[in-house]
Design an enzyme around this catalytic site. Structure first.
Site, PDB file in Angstrom:
ATOM      1  N   SER A  95     -71.271  12.667  14.468  1.00 29.62           N
ATOM      2  CA  SER A  95     -70.130  12.846  13.579  1.00 29.62           C
ATOM      3  C   SER A  95     -70.446  12.242  12.202  1.00 29.62           C
ATOM      4  CB  SER A  95     -68.879  12.226  14.216  1.00 29.62           C
ATOM      5  OG  SER A  95     -67.704  12.668  13.583  1.00 29.62           O
TER       6      SER A  95
ATOM      7  N   ASP B  10     -66.879  22.146  20.034  1.00 32.61           N
ATOM      8  CA  ASP B  10     -66.536  21.282  18.893  1.00 32.61           C
ATOM      9  C   ASP B  10     -66.033  22.169  17.756  1.00 32.61           C
ATOM     10  OD1 ASP B  10     -66.426  19.558  16.726  1.00 32.61           O
ATOM     11  OD2 ASP B  10     -68.449  18.755  17.003  1.00 32.61           O
TER      12      ASP B  10
ATOM     13  N   HIS C 246     -65.359  17.865  20.093  1.00 30.12           N
ATOM     14  CA  HIS C 246     -66.129  16.959  19.250  1.00 30.12           C
ATOM     15  C   HIS C 246     -66.434  15.644  19.962  1.00 30.12           C
ATOM     16  CE1 HIS C 246     -67.675  15.262  15.583  1.00 30.12           C
ATOM     17  NE2 HIS C 246     -66.845  14.245  15.668  1.00 30.12           N
TER      18      HIS C 246
END
Lengths: 370, 370
Positions: free
Chosen positions: B150, B315, B348
């Site tokens: 991320s 995601d 995610h």
């Protein structure tokens, strides 16, 4: 009771009582509505248009607060798929909303004060039953069609399930038969944003300052779900506001920030925060299968209603798979159902925007083709 | 200066100044960090792990506030892809955060009071430059690898672009080279939720009550983007809390509501609202191509760094297409890059969860396979 009003800015105060799904008897039931066109002698040309979460009865007339044209003039008007020259069009503000129909912002006759959070929690089916009362009042037995997008589509489905003998045809656009966990989650964020605003004050703000900041945040979060990722990228991308460079501050640097802030603020001028709570709750409670023993097809067994479902390929709020599930249930129930997925870059909002394909589909289905 | 501290709860106060992308000279630069393992004599086994938006330096040690295990013990530890028995692991709290590194919650030496909103706006590259200063302080010239998911992945990309000679390998998981309009939109909702909380008080709340309600709403909105629609359905669906029926009220009826509320509240115990504003701003500003003349490949030309990119198929925050775009740019720049899309129902968040495939990919890429 005098003859029902027709035309603009109409309001019916019906004695009721309306028995709500939550068990409460609501009386009276005030319903604000607009009509367009004339009911024919046989009473066979009435079309009920159902509005979405933040919509209202001003479907084809100027909004009294914003002054803007009706929200679906692309669908309803001269030469449009729904034409007042041929159809008698009714659109009523849903139960729980804030444009004149009974809801948290209206006065509780028992106290003489706005209901606020003492207004009973309502469901999509309650909205539909209130509309049924309005049709009784207007002397309309059976609808040529019930038509709606998003929450309006849920009402159309609920109409066919609740009053199968009163609906000849149902048009369900960009909608679903139940709210998903993700749908509920987004609404819960909005509700918490409103309730976190100190001005909300437990829903008792009608004599003070409304929780505009919380309501604006709720609207911003919801607004993202109305647009597709691709549409946002096309419309805004990472473009900056009318500046040459990043500000290295917290003003709205990006156009998408400014747009969202505007959407949030503009909404607070025309909508009531408590109504937003009540209607999102009704949406989250919506699960047509659950109301029929857990089997969606059971909602439609024996119905003579014809159905037309439309989805948009970039709608991630109520994606095509939700419409397909409804169509499968309709076919399982032996109902006549047509379905089309339309292509649009605009996500869920597509049903409100210019869409010649959508107009052709609806006109053809209603037999209103030119 | 005394020898740099190693191990747990370390903190370096570096004189700087650090020239930030916004033009401000920051001095001193305080950096809180953890290390695991021992730097070998050749100095060739250092791995920098970069954390995500709401992460911190406690990657493999218990969190001092929550008492919970480190956030990536699935990746770092004995027998894991990154093993302190072999690797010297460094993880520092990013610039602008709130676990000991300079940020809005730390004291501005010029005033003796917390910076609040007078802290300069920072970028991902500023975070990376601060980490570079920390590595200088620790006597580490070149990294065996920089690894992150991320926002951590964005730092890894920025590391390779900013210090190409100091990074032998970069692992970029569930990440992107730029924030999209939708990414920015979600963050803007969170920022507006915080700023709408009267307790925020222009960021000056450190001697009063922090804007917990606004921060909780921000976290709730963001949390939805960390999970997939299918994952939410699988985990919660429309299941009710431990009641038999709907309450017809505004308590958390659905499990997903209760879960989100808990996520929001728990977050406010461990995170600073101003830090959330600053880090989301840094994320929204992130556009690695823009920093290199609008051509992403230019960020990596001539780099000797090897790259490994991993995305997850569900995601939707940083979808696979974003990783593919990075890989294409790396190939265009002549860099060695491998890429794999892994399948996971968890959206995610998958990079933080148990994923044997992810561990195999990272271990293999680092040459740390068993």
């Amino acid at each position: 009771m005098s003859a029902p009003a027709l035309g603009q800015n109409c309001r019916a105060v019906l004695p009721g009582p309306l028995r709500l799904d939550g068990g409460v008897l609501l009386s009276p039931v005030e319903i604000a509505y607009e009509t367009y066109g004339t009911l024919n002698a046989e009473g066979t040309n009435a079309i009920l248009v159902c509005h979405a979460l933040t919509g209202d009865q001003y479907v084809a007339s100027n909004h009294p607060v914003t002054g803007k044209p009706g929200w679906w003039t692309r669908m309803i008007g001269p030469g449009k798929p729904i034409d007042p020259a041929r159809d008698f069009v009714i659109c009523s503000n849903v139960l729980g909303s804030c444009m004149g129909t009974s809801g948290p912002a209206t006065v509780n006759p028992a106290t003489g004060k706005p209901w606020g959070m003492s207004f009973p929690v309502i469901t999509i089916r309650d909205m539909v039953r209130a509309q049924g009362m309005l049709l009784d009042h207007l002397g309309i037995g059976r609808l040529k069609a019930v038509v709606g997008g998003s929450m309006g589509g849920m009402q159309a489905l609920s109409w066919a399930a609740t009053f199968p003998d009163r609906v000849a045809a149902a048009v369900v656009i960009a909608s679903t038969a139940r709210h998903s966990a993700q749908n509920i989650a987004f609404h819960e964020v909005g509700r918490q944003a409103i309730m976190a605003d100190p001005n909300w004050n437990g829903g008792d703000y009608y004599e003070g300052t409304p929780p505009a900041a919380g309501l604006a945040v709720a609207r911003m979060a919801a607004h993202i779900t109305y647009l597709s990722e691709a549409g946002l990228t096309e419309k805004f991308g990472r473009r900056l506001q009318a500046r040459e460079a990043k500000s290295f501050g917290f003003d709205a640097d990006f156009q998408v920030e400014s747009y969202l802030r505007h959407q949030g603020l503009a909404f607070t001028d025309r909508f009531d925060a408590n109504a937003y709570l009540y209607i999102t709750r009704a949406l989250d409670y919506f699960d047509l299968a659950e109301e029929h023993g857990g089997v969606l097809a059971n909602a439609f067994r024996g119905a003579a209603t014809r159905f037309c479902l439309v989805s948009f390929d970039t709608d991630w709020l109520y994606p095509t798979s939700e419409s397909r599930a409804v169509v499968q249930a309709l076919h399982a129930a032996g109902a006549a159902a047509s379905f089309v997925e339309l292509s649009s870059p605009f996500g869920h909002d597509a049903f409100l925007l210019d869409s010649p394909e959508l107009n052709r589909v609806v006109a053809g289905f209603l037999g209103n083709g030119r």
